[in-house]
Scaffold this active site. Structure first.
Site, mmCIF file in Angstrom:
data_model
loop_
_atom_site.group_PDB
_atom_site.id
_atom_site.type_symbol
_atom_site.label_atom_id
_atom_site.label_comp_id
_atom_site.label_asym_id
_atom_site.label_seq_id
_atom_site.Cartn_x
_atom_site.Cartn_y
_atom_site.Cartn_z
ATOM 1 N N HIS A 20 0.822 -1.213 0.000
ATOM 2 C CA HIS A 20 0.000 0.000 0.000
ATOM 3 C C HIS A 20 0.855 1.261 0.000
ATOM 4 O O HIS A 20 0.644 2.171 -0.798
ATOM 5 C CB HIS A 20 -0.920 0.013 1.238
ATOM 6 C CG HIS A 20 -2.171 -0.778 1.042
ATOM 7 N ND1 HIS A 20 -3.415 -0.200 0.929
ATOM 8 C CD2 HIS A 20 -2.372 -2.106 0.925
ATOM 9 C CE1 HIS A 20 -4.326 -1.141 0.749
ATOM 10 N NE2 HIS A 20 -3.719 -2.315 0.747
ATOM 11 N N ASP A 117 -4.556 6.837 1.877
ATOM 12 C CA ASP A 117 -4.992 5.547 1.367
ATOM 13 C C ASP A 117 -6.523 5.575 1.437
ATOM 14 O O ASP A 117 -7.087 6.089 2.414
ATOM 15 C CB ASP A 117 -4.441 4.438 2.278
ATOM 16 C CG ASP A 117 -4.593 3.061 1.642
ATOM 17 O OD1 ASP A 117 -3.564 2.468 1.296
ATOM 18 O OD2 ASP A 117 -5.752 2.578 1.497
ATOM 19 N N HIS A 148 -17.427 -2.290 -1.983
ATOM 20 C CA HIS A 148 -17.452 -1.609 -0.682
ATOM 21 C C HIS A 148 -18.404 -0.412 -0.715
ATOM 22 O O HIS A 148 -19.082 -0.121 0.264
ATOM 23 C CB HIS A 148 -16.045 -1.178 -0.281
ATOM 24 C CG HIS A 148 -15.111 -2.343 -0.114
ATOM 25 N ND1 HIS A 148 -15.329 -3.335 0.824
ATOM 26 C CD2 HIS A 148 -13.991 -2.714 -0.776
ATOM 27 C CE1 HIS A 148 -14.378 -4.251 0.725
ATOM 28 N NE2 HIS A 148 -13.554 -3.898 -0.242
ATOM 29 N N SER A 300 9.363 -16.760 -5.978
ATOM 30 C CA SER A 300 9.638 -15.744 -4.947
ATOM 31 C C SER A 300 8.929 -16.200 -3.676
ATOM 32 O O SER A 300 7.701 -16.289 -3.639
ATOM 33 C CB SER A 300 9.116 -14.387 -5.415
ATOM 34 O OG SER A 300 9.064 -13.508 -4.320
ATOM 35 N N ASN A 348 -1.409 -5.468 -7.769
ATOM 36 C CA ASN A 348 -0.168 -5.027 -8.430
ATOM 37 C C ASN A 348 0.392 -6.131 -9.315
ATOM 38 O O ASN A 348 0.833 -5.883 -10.441
ATOM 39 C CB ASN A 348 0.879 -4.605 -7.389
ATOM 40 C CG ASN A 348 0.424 -3.375 -6.628
ATOM 41 O OD1 ASN A 348 0.356 -2.290 -7.183
ATOM 42 N ND2 ASN A 348 0.070 -3.559 -5.368
ATOM 43 N N GLN A 369 -8.770 -10.743 -3.521
ATOM 44 C CA GLN A 369 -8.121 -11.717 -4.415
ATOM 45 C C GLN A 369 -9.095 -12.659 -5.145
ATOM 46 O O GLN A 369 -8.869 -13.009 -6.300
ATOM 47 C CB GLN A 369 -7.069 -12.507 -3.629
ATOM 48 C CG GLN A 369 -5.938 -11.605 -3.138
ATOM 49 C CD GLN A 369 -5.136 -12.184 -1.989
ATOM 50 O OE1 GLN A 369 -5.285 -13.354 -1.644
ATOM 51 N NE2 GLN A 369 -4.287 -11.373 -1.372
HETATM 52 N N1 UDP Z 1 7.145 -8.030 -5.606
HETATM 53 C C1 UDP Z 1 8.463 -7.945 -5.998
HETATM 54 N N2 UDP Z 1 9.258 -9.021 -5.790
HETATM 55 C C2 UDP Z 1 8.816 -10.175 -5.233
HETATM 56 C C3 UDP Z 1 7.462 -10.262 -4.838
HETATM 57 C C4 UDP Z 1 6.644 -9.167 -5.056
HETATM 58 O O1 UDP Z 1 8.902 -6.922 -6.515
HETATM 59 O O2 UDP Z 1 9.617 -11.094 -5.081
HETATM 60 C C5 UDP Z 1 6.269 -6.863 -5.823
HETATM 61 C C6 UDP Z 1 5.409 -7.059 -7.042
HETATM 62 O O3 UDP Z 1 6.078 -6.662 -8.206
HETATM 63 C C7 UDP Z 1 4.182 -6.219 -6.708
HETATM 64 C C8 UDP Z 1 4.117 -6.250 -5.195
HETATM 65 O O4 UDP Z 1 5.385 -6.704 -4.742
HETATM 66 O O5 UDP Z 1 4.365 -4.891 -7.168
HETATM 67 C C9 UDP Z 1 3.053 -7.206 -4.679
HETATM 68 O O6 UDP Z 1 1.836 -6.551 -4.762
HETATM 69 P P1 UDP Z 1 0.459 -7.317 -4.847
HETATM 70 O O7 UDP Z 1 -0.609 -6.283 -4.902
HETATM 71 O O8 UDP Z 1 0.477 -8.285 -5.954
HETATM 72 O O9 UDP Z 1 0.406 -8.167 -3.512
HETATM 73 P P2 UDP Z 1 0.452 -7.809 -1.945
HETATM 74 O O10 UDP Z 1 1.890 -7.695 -1.571
HETATM 75 O O11 UDP Z 1 -0.290 -6.496 -1.733
HETATM 76 O O12 UDP Z 1 -0.218 -8.980 -1.320
#
Ligand code: UDP
Length: 447
Positions: A20, A117, A148, A300, A348, A369
């Site tokens: 966020h 936010d 929402h 990852s 994202n 999700q």
């Molecule tokens: N991300 C990254 N490297 C990783 C895992 C995640 O850069 O190894 C980044 C990804 O590119 C994205 C963010 O973390 O921009 C994850 O955002 P998302 O909204 O998908 O998930 P959240 O973290 O909010 O659950």
């Protein structure tokens, strides 16, 4: 009488969990470059500020981080991420209020605009008290904010239904969707701090001067139109990957170099975002499927992969796969060797997949999700869902990998993703709608 110079001063209130604060800071960076005389005070917790400002080296002297109280006594380490969120939510909005007052007293610069936010329904109250504009940023998609805004209607309609899992297709744009696809707390499980916050958000956002969203009009024109009728101004200013400054992630494990040696569309990328680790039996099933299939992969992994993955897994896969703690995800998804992304469907990640033309295997866990998964499967047709009741099994994962990587179905999904990417590209052209909305946003904040 000499009037002392008082610059414009924007207070930014971040939600310090998940992904966020990062997108909010990059939006603020983009706005702040337009006028170095406008000051931005960025409020978040100490941990969140340390992480966010380390990743996004702003290089701008008009953005200042300020720490707010996180709800814990000094030195206390929360036992669970949920505890951190709940304690923080009990501390707000007073923690933000007192931090803003402190900064205004110290600098003598009154607040001329508040950016929060979108979660922060109390932005309306604070903006009224400070007599300034309020801009809210929704960091996810249009379909997830509308549920929402429509929570009261959904609760009312669903309370009369006899079915266990009623349809919500009375909402324009949600055909084929059911109550079980909604984020928890909208219709069921409504008595918890997160559900209360999101409900209040839904009824308050119409008071915002503008609601900005990390999205583009063609993601869902019907829902975007409905949203426009609900807010004073809806600004589609995404995809942020293209419209806002991006931070560079150091590729410690040399994923990109490794991808160079792979064939086109031959690699699976696995991510569950910044906070989720699937339960042990699902990790095992996914690991088995990846080990047995013919595709290479990068995973990852949030947690301790050496302890949490099956014994001997890393040795057995050798150079076929890489398991890393953090990857340069956006660059990976742009790489021609990536064939599919296994994901929790965080917003994202979805946008990054779309911009890379990469189809998805979806395993949603919570929040928006599931709703995202339904849109991916039914609306955009750019991915397949793993049944979330059972989660990953070796069989369903293998099936999904083959269908997305090696079948005609996968080719069509890839084509659909590329078409959406083209729509996004048009919207960030010089006179595209995302660029026009971004200019409006900049004007609102700086004027
Ligand atoms: N991300 C990254 N490297 C990783 C895992 C995640 O850069 O190894 C980044 C990804 O590119 C994205 C963010 O973390 O921009 C994850 O955002 P998302 O909204 O998908 O998930 P959240 O973290 O909010 O659950």
């Amino acid at each position: 009488k000499v009037v002392p110079f008082s610059p414009k001063h924007v207070a930014v209130l971040a939600f310090p969990f998940g992904t966020h604060a990062g997108p909010l800071l990059s939006m603020v960076q983009r706005i702040a470059t337009e006028d170095p005389d406008v000051k931005f005070s960025f409020f978040s917790t100490k941990i969140s500020n340390a992480k966010t400002f380390k990743l996004n080296k702003t290089g701008l002297s008009n953005i200042h981080p300020h720490n707010v109280y996180d709800g814990f006594p000094e030195g206390h380490v929360p036992s669970h991420p949920r505890e951190a969120i709940e304690r923080f939510m009990y501390a707000m909005p007073q923690n933000f209020r007192s931090a803003i007052d402190r900064v205004v007293a110290e600098t003598g610069h009154k607040i001329t605009c508040l950016i929060t936010d979108a979660f922060y329904w109390f932005g309306a109250e604070i903006a009224k008290e400070l007599d300034c504009k309020w801009v809210a940023l929704w960091t996810a998609g249009p379909h997830s904010i509308l549920v929402h805004v429509e929570t009261d209607l959904l609760r009312e309609r669903v309370s009369n239904e006899v079915s266990d899992d009623p349809s919500i297709d009375f909402l324009l744009g949600y055909s084929g969707l059911k109550v079980s696809d909604l984020p928890e707390g909208v219709v069921r499980d409504t008595e918890n701090p997160m559900a209360t916050m999101l409900h209040k958000m839904g009824v308050t956002l119409s008071q915002a001067t503008a609601v900005a969203i990390n999205s583009f009009v063609d993601v869902h024109p019907i829902i975007v139109n409905v949203l426009k009728s609900k807010f004073q101004k809806l600004l589609n200013v995404g995809p942020f990957t293209w419209t806002m400054p991006q931070h560079h992630i150091h590729d410690e494990e040399r994923c990109l170099e490794w991808l160079e040696k792979r064939e086109e569309k031959s690699v699976v990328y696995v991510t569950f975002g910044s906070v989720i680790t699937p339960p042990p039996h699902e990790l095992f099933a996914l690991a088995e499927a990846l080990e047995e299939c013919k595709y290479s992969f990068i995973w990852s992994f949030v947690g301790n992969h050496k302890k949490q993955l099956p014994q001997g897994f890393l040795e057995r896969i050798g150079n076929k796969g890489k398991v890393v703690a953090w990857a340069p995800q956006n660059e990976i998804l742009q790489h021609p060797s990536i064939g599919v992304c296994v994901t929790h469907c965080g917003w994202n990640s979805i946008l990054e997949c779309i911009l890379g033309g990469v189809p998805m295997i979806c395993r949603p866990f919570f929040g928006d999700q599931k709703l995202n998964t339904r849109m991916i499967e039914n609306e955009w047709r750019i991915g397949v869902a793993i049944d979330e009741n059972g989660g990953f099994t070796r069989e369903n994962t293998t099936r999904a990998l083959v269908s997305t990587m090696s079948s005609e179905k996968g080719r069509v999904m890839r084509k659909n993703a590329s078409e959406l990417r083209e729509c996004a590209a048009r919207e960030i052209e010089r006179n595209g709608s995302s660029i026009r909305d971004l200019n409006t946003l900049i004007h609102i904040v700086l004027s």
